[in-house]
Design an enzyme around this catalytic site. Structure first.
Site, mmCIF file in Angstrom:
data_model
loop_
_atom_site.group_PDB
_atom_site.id
_atom_site.type_symbol
_atom_site.label_atom_id
_atom_site.label_comp_id
_atom_site.label_asym_id
_atom_site.label_seq_id
_atom_site.Cartn_x
_atom_site.Cartn_y
_atom_site.Cartn_z
ATOM 1 N N ARG A 116 0.730 -1.255 -0.068
ATOM 2 C CA ARG A 116 -0.009 -0.001 0.077
ATOM 3 C C ARG A 116 1.042 1.172 -0.043
ATOM 4 N NH1 ARG A 116 -3.243 -3.020 3.605
ATOM 5 N NH2 ARG A 116 -4.986 -3.817 2.518
ATOM 6 N N LYS A 138 2.750 11.169 -11.750
ATOM 7 C CA LYS A 138 2.093 10.091 -12.652
ATOM 8 C C LYS A 138 3.082 8.884 -12.653
ATOM 9 C CE LYS A 138 -0.747 13.213 -15.390
ATOM 10 N NZ LYS A 138 -1.231 13.575 -16.647
ATOM 11 N N GLU A 180 9.602 17.045 -25.326
ATOM 12 C CA GLU A 180 8.905 17.248 -24.338
ATOM 13 C C GLU A 180 9.339 18.566 -23.589
ATOM 14 O OE1 GLU A 180 6.275 16.132 -22.630
ATOM 15 O OE2 GLU A 180 5.894 14.067 -23.099
ATOM 16 N N LYS A 235 7.028 22.817 -14.812
ATOM 17 C CA LYS A 235 6.365 21.619 -14.668
ATOM 18 C C LYS A 235 5.731 21.445 -13.101
ATOM 19 C CE LYS A 235 5.121 16.987 -15.140
ATOM 20 N NZ LYS A 235 5.273 15.795 -15.679
ATOM 21 N N GLU A 245 -4.573 16.715 -11.753
ATOM 22 C CA GLU A 245 -5.211 17.115 -12.982
ATOM 23 C C GLU A 245 -6.848 17.080 -12.748
ATOM 24 O OE1 GLU A 245 -3.072 15.164 -16.150
ATOM 25 O OE2 GLU A 245 -4.992 15.519 -17.437
ATOM 26 N N ARG A 250 -3.015 21.255 -14.998
ATOM 27 C CA ARG A 250 -1.932 20.268 -15.192
ATOM 28 C C ARG A 250 -2.488 19.913 -16.584
ATOM 29 N NH1 ARG A 250 0.663 15.542 -11.558
ATOM 30 N NH2 ARG A 250 1.925 14.593 -13.558
ATOM 31 N N ASN A 254 -0.645 18.284 -21.374
ATOM 32 C CA ASN A 254 -1.029 17.256 -22.174
ATOM 33 C C ASN A 254 -0.871 17.842 -23.916
ATOM 34 O OD1 ASN A 254 -1.430 15.140 -20.141
ATOM 35 N ND2 ASN A 254 -3.369 15.897 -19.697
ATOM 36 N N HIS A 257 -0.499 15.274 -26.817
ATOM 37 C CA HIS A 257 -0.401 13.766 -25.989
ATOM 38 C C HIS A 257 -1.665 13.196 -26.328
ATOM 39 C CE1 HIS A 257 3.111 15.353 -23.742
ATOM 40 N NE2 HIS A 257 2.938 14.077 -23.204
ATOM 41 N N HIS A 261 -0.473 9.862 -28.042
ATOM 42 C CA HIS A 261 -0.917 8.782 -27.449
ATOM 43 C C HIS A 261 -1.361 7.667 -28.569
ATOM 44 C CE1 HIS A 261 -0.477 9.673 -22.661
ATOM 45 N NE2 HIS A 261 0.782 9.585 -23.422
ATOM 46 N N HIS A 274 8.076 8.254 -27.697
ATOM 47 C CA HIS A 274 6.840 9.029 -26.997
ATOM 48 C C HIS A 274 7.019 10.422 -27.571
ATOM 49 C CE1 HIS A 274 3.955 10.409 -24.315
ATOM 50 N NE2 HIS A 274 4.834 11.369 -23.604
HETATM 51 N N1 GLY Z 1 3.205 14.184 -18.740
HETATM 52 C C1 GLY Z 1 2.170 15.042 -18.434
HETATM 53 C C2 GLY Z 1 1.938 15.224 -16.819
HETATM 54 O O1 GLY Z 1 2.981 14.852 -15.858
HETATM 55 O O2 GLY Z 1 1.184 15.633 -16.549
#
Ligand code: GLY
Length: 373
Positions: A116, A138, A180, A235, A245, A250, A254, A257, A261, A274
């Site tokens: 956990r 993330k 990025e 960031k 998010e 946040r 994206n 993305h 993606h 990526h």
């Molecule tokens: N890679 C996008 C984020 O970390 O929100």
């Protein structure tokens, strides 16, 4: 070159150290591992030499994964969890992820579910990891052909970014990470009048002859570290304002993305990096933004030109896109959908980027993606 940052993501403190070389396991245990009885190190076959250097003669076990997106799966997570269990890690044990985005995401995910929630430290060794993946909490792995379908939010309390690790980075990884950095610079444009983009543009020669020779890298070290530090700062601030998010800033991270993606999925995970997919996705986001009357032509053209100057594919359809219907299915499955609507991030007036949550006309979407009738 050393830069230190401290962020608070919803009550969880994350310290980032940009430094010349890798930390020793002693350094890590003194900070992240305070009170930790044991540690395991997670890396891939490319970063194993770095992990061994960090480890020295410490008895902690190494879990060495296969590199790349194709190993970002449950079997790898299980291998990490098993290494922890076999080493007798309790909940106060420390998982140390040493690698790029794939290793960071998986180590952090495994740490987040181990008993956990165990202790976590990330040593980010790729440009993509430093620019984006290691910071912000993330975690996840790919499932059923979809990028990061399973994951958690679990910010690492301690993150190292040893610049020396970049000297062995493969060319494809440079291209992936640079995209990025460009994305974050586009977001930063809001209040800086394009200074970050201009700094990045000075790095263009770096990508012209990949992999980068140590001499060329040495010559560009100062602006490169400045770009990484700037990206971390931007960031970090964005994630502080909206750690999970949930409707705040946040989502802007994206940019590129949703298209990117879907491209990674339709091309077959691992076939395109990526960052290259995100670069193409940023070009598509500009196309969509123009079609919606949000992105000014000059801004879209300038970003596409910058992307091309770095050697990214910006035309549609992407040569690796495969069957457009598979692409459309992948994009419809995007996890950022809200109330059944796709959320696209598109550049707006100079300096701004916005989330467009309105239903997009399927005909417009098809034209932007290209090759879809
Ligand atoms: N890679 C996008 C984020 O970390 O929100």
């Amino acid at each position: 070159m050393n830069r230190d940052f401290t962020f608070t993501f919803g009550g969880a403190v994350s310290c980032v150290h940009i430094q010349g070389d890798t930390p020793s396991i002693g350094d890590i245990m003194d900070s992240a591992g305070k009170g930790a009885s044991k540690a395991v190190l997670v890396c891939d076959t490319h970063t194993a030499p770095i992990a061994r250097r960090i480890l020295g003669d410490h008895p902690a076990p190494l879990c060495i994964l296969q590199p790349g997106e194709t190993s970002k799966n449950w079997a790898s997570i299980e291998a990490v969890l098993r290494t922890g269990k076999d080493a007798g890690l309790a909940r106060d044990g420390l998982f140390i992820g040493i690698g790029g985005g794939v290793v960071s995401d998986m180590t952090a995910f495994a740490a987040s579910i181990y008993m956990r929630g165990a202790k976590l430290c990330l040593v980010s060794t790729s440009l993509l990891g430093m620019a984006d993946a290691a910071l912000g909490g993330k975690t996840g792995f790919d499932l059923f052909g979809m990028k990061n379908l399973a994951g958690t939010f679990y910010p690492a309390p301690l993150i190292y970014m040893p610049i020396a690790a970049l000297s062995s980075l493969p060319g494809r990884e440079w291209k992936s990470g640079m995209a990025e950095l460009i994305k974050t610079a586009v977001l930063d444009n809001a209040d800086e009048g394009g200074a970050f983009l201009a700094l990045l543009a000075s790095l263009k020669p770096l990508l012209q002859d990949l992999p980068i020779s140590p001499r060329v890298l040495q010559g560009s070290l100062e602006p490169l570290v400045a770009c990484i530090a700037r990206s971390v700062g931007i960031k970090g601030r964005i994630v502080e304002s909206d750690p999970q998010e949930t409707g705040g800033e946040r989502a802007l991270l994206n940019l590129g993305h949703t298209f990117g993606h879907a491209l990674e999925s339709s091309a077959g995970l691992g076939r395109i990096s990526h960052g290259e997919a995100v670069a193409w996705g940023m070009a598509r986001a500009c196309g969509l933004g123009r079609g919606l009357g949000i992105t000014p032509k000059e801004r879209g053209d300038a970003l596409a030109e910058l992307l091309r100057a770095f050697g990214y594919e910006t035309a549609a359809p992407h040569p690796l896109m495969g069957d457009p219907r598979v692409f459309m299915k992948a994009i419809q499955g995007d996890k950022k959908k809200k109330a059944g609507k796709l959320n696209f991030v598109v550049p707006a007036q100079t300096g701004a980027v916005m989330v467009c949550g309105e239903q997009v006309d399927p005909g417009l979407l098809a034209r932007v993606i290209g090759g879809v009738s």
